[in-house]
Design a protein around this motif. Structure first.
Motif, PDB file in Angstrom:
ATOM      1  N   LEU A   1       0.830  -1.205   0.000  1.00  0.00           N
ATOM      2  CA  LEU A   1       0.000   0.000   0.000  1.00  0.00           C
ATOM      3  C   LEU A   1       0.864   1.255   0.000  1.00  0.00           C
ATOM      4  N   ASP A   2       1.969   1.221   0.744  1.00  0.00           N
ATOM      5  CA  ASP A   2       2.920   2.344   0.746  1.00  0.00           C
ATOM      6  C   ASP A   2       3.465   2.588  -0.655  1.00  0.00           C
ATOM      7  N   ALA A   3       3.817   1.489  -1.324  1.00  0.00           N
ATOM      8  CA  ALA A   3       4.417   1.619  -2.652  1.00  0.00           C
ATOM      9  C   ALA A   3       3.403   2.105  -3.689  1.00  0.00           C
TER      10      ALA A   3
ATOM     11  N   TYR B   1       0.815   4.012  -3.057  1.00  0.00           N
ATOM     12  CA  TYR B   1       0.227   5.303  -2.699  1.00  0.00           C
ATOM     13  C   TYR B   1       0.632   6.490  -3.592  1.00  0.00           C
ATOM     14  N   PRO B   2       1.923   6.634  -3.931  1.00  0.00           N
ATOM     15  CA  PRO B   2       2.288   7.791  -4.773  1.00  0.00           C
ATOM     16  C   PRO B   2       1.667   7.738  -6.174  1.00  0.00           C
ATOM     17  N   HIS B   3       1.174   6.581  -6.581  1.00  0.00           N
ATOM     18  CA  HIS B   3       0.618   6.429  -7.930  1.00  0.00           C
ATOM     19  C   HIS B   3      -0.898   6.561  -7.948  1.00  0.00           C
ATOM     20  N   THR B   4      -1.466   6.939  -6.819  1.00  0.00           N
ATOM     21  CA  THR B   4      -2.928   7.048  -6.742  1.00  0.00           C
ATOM     22  C   THR B   4      -3.366   8.512  -6.815  1.00  0.00           C
TER      23      THR B   4
END
Lengths: 324, 324
Positions: free
Chosen positions: A34-36, A38-41
């Motif tokens: 989820l951390d990984a 997150y920046p792509h959402t």
């Protein structure tokens, strides 16, 4: 970038499905993923669709997908059934109507059920939204059945909430009572060829006058006939208008902030609750519970002791011994 | 003993109603009253009655009250409607059918609605049960509509749960899915003059085979026709048999212990949640939320920070900076 993440970003449907399943099953790697992701959402437009069973939500959604595909947009669908803790949502018969889109690379459809109890369903749905968002779907449709705490939480994941009603159902007052009216940004009267449309419109307007909405947004009421694909353009146009309204008034960022706050506090809470559960096994706590069972102290007194001694939280009320 | 407590113990209906209302409204004295009531509780037999709207629960309850009054027992009724956060349960039309008992000193009937949101309803009902228990009612009937988290929590307040079904409704599978089957100790098939009784019985038995029950208790299936007062004795006899079973196998004390544990943990949790809400206003937390909104860190990372720094809870997963 890791391979799995590349595959998700490329919209690899098998990888998407697998990732959602593994997260649903509480895989220990979950937070890392989820951390990984997150920046792509943050790029998808999130549309919630709620209403009574039988209102025609699935038919409407199938028709909307057709329209959106025609417009060149990709679509993710999460069909959430909070009443199915046993089945994991698998027997949602309405899903069948959407199978026409199953082979379309630009459409991803998934049922979500409350395997892990009601509380976790909104969290699981939020995680699935994040996967689909990172996978690049332009529009994500979140469908729920009925009214209740779980549906309410789930609808708060959407930017625009559509409430589907029928002219003959007579469930507007129920819906109003349950607080769903307040979170609806659009009303769709489906099966608008049946009698009672103008009465229902009046009812909605009367009830809207009683409920709170972010002025100056006045929730539009759209008539559709999903089985004949009528009114879909009106629905989508209204959804677009609402989305523009959110952006134009800084409300989209407000919604997102509120969603993040809620997510953080739910995460913190559930970790805390786990810790408290473990503490409840301590001999001291067992003794207090036994004392309460024997009516020597009240459950409230046990709670006050624990808040004070373990969590250093002083409650307003000072404990007296129970009088008899 | 304080005057108000004497009045409650004497069964003063006006005082009972007032006390429940004041507790529902969150009177600051509430905990003191509950502490004082607590040693006087534990004598009532608590019967839960659940089932779909229209299954005939209120007619059944009205008929059961008649039977119990005939047997010389006093009866308290809490009719809980979790779908009515706006109305406070006031528009429960079915209540009307029970008004014949309104003037009977041995009967107390009260509607409960979820004014303060869904979460608080089980707690408010549990407090009202305690008042009626201390007031000396022999039997307390707790009625809920439908299926969902709130109903599930409320049914756990009862010693014996009755699930009311109709031969024509076809809702058994829904009920099973919602996990209600597992908490039902008795099944009542009401409107048993309609066709389909034996099919429904078979369905219930098939589904019971799939769900967990405390062996050696086999939930009996009773047929009633509430409008003609048929089958009520059978229902009551089965309820008595279940109660004797609970006592005989040490299960009543187990249920009570579990109820106390749940109550304590709910109380501790809600106090803790209040404290966390206040902390969320801190500048440090606002900054973290802003960072999550700007996608510099994930909501999970914010949660981990707060668990670690504020609550000294280490989560398994160690934070990495989000990769892009």
């Amino acid at each position: 970038m890791e391979t799995w993440l590349t595959q998700i970003k490329e919209g690899n449907k098998r990888q998407i499905a697998r990732l959602i399943s593994r997260m649903e099953n509480g895989d220990p790697e979950k937070e890392k993923w989820l951390d990984a992701l997150y920046p792509h959402t943050g790029n998808a437009q999130l549309i919630g669709v709620t209403g009574s069973p039988g209102a025609g939500k699935s038919t409407l959604i199938a028709a909307l997908i057709r329209l959106l595909r025609h417009m060149g947009k990709t679509v993710g669908v999460l069909a959430v059934d909070p009443t199915s803790p046993f089945t994991g949502g698998a027997i949602l018969g309405d899903r069948v109507r959407m199978t026409e889109h199953a082979l379309d690379e630009g459409v991803f459809i998934r049922s979500m059920g409350s395997r892990g109890g009601w509380g976790g369903l909104a969290q699981a749905t939020s995680e699935a939204v994040r996967v689909l968002d990172a996978a690049g779907y332009d529009v994500i449709l979140i469908e729920t059945v009925g009214v209740g705490q779980a549906e309410w939480d789930i609808m708060h994941l959407a930017d625009t909430v559509t409430l589907v009603l029928n002219p003959t159902a007579g469930d507007v007052v129920q819906v109003f009572k349950a607080g769903i009216m307040e979170i609806a940004d659009l009303f769709v009267i489906n099966k608008a060829d049946l009698p009672g449309v103008s009465r229902l419109k009046q009812e909605i307007q009367d009830l809207l006058a009683l409920s709170k909405h972010d002025a100056p947004w006045h929730p539009p009421i759209i008539e559709t006939l999903a089985t004949e694909e009528k009114g879909l353009e009106d629905w989508w146009e209204a959804a677009e208008r609402h989305y523009a309204h959110l952006r134009g008034h800084g409300l989209l960022v407000q919604k997102r902030r509120a969603r993040i706050e809620k997510e953080v506090s739910d995460l913190v809470f559930s970790a805390w609750r786990e810790r408290f559960k473990a503490k409840q096994q301590a001999p001291r706590f067992r003794r207090d519970i036994q004392d309460a069972l024997d009516q020597r102290i009240s459950p409230h007194e046990v709670a006050r002791r624990w808040l004070k001694e373990e969590l250093r939280i002083e409650t307003q009320f000072q404990a007296d011994p129970v009088d008899d």
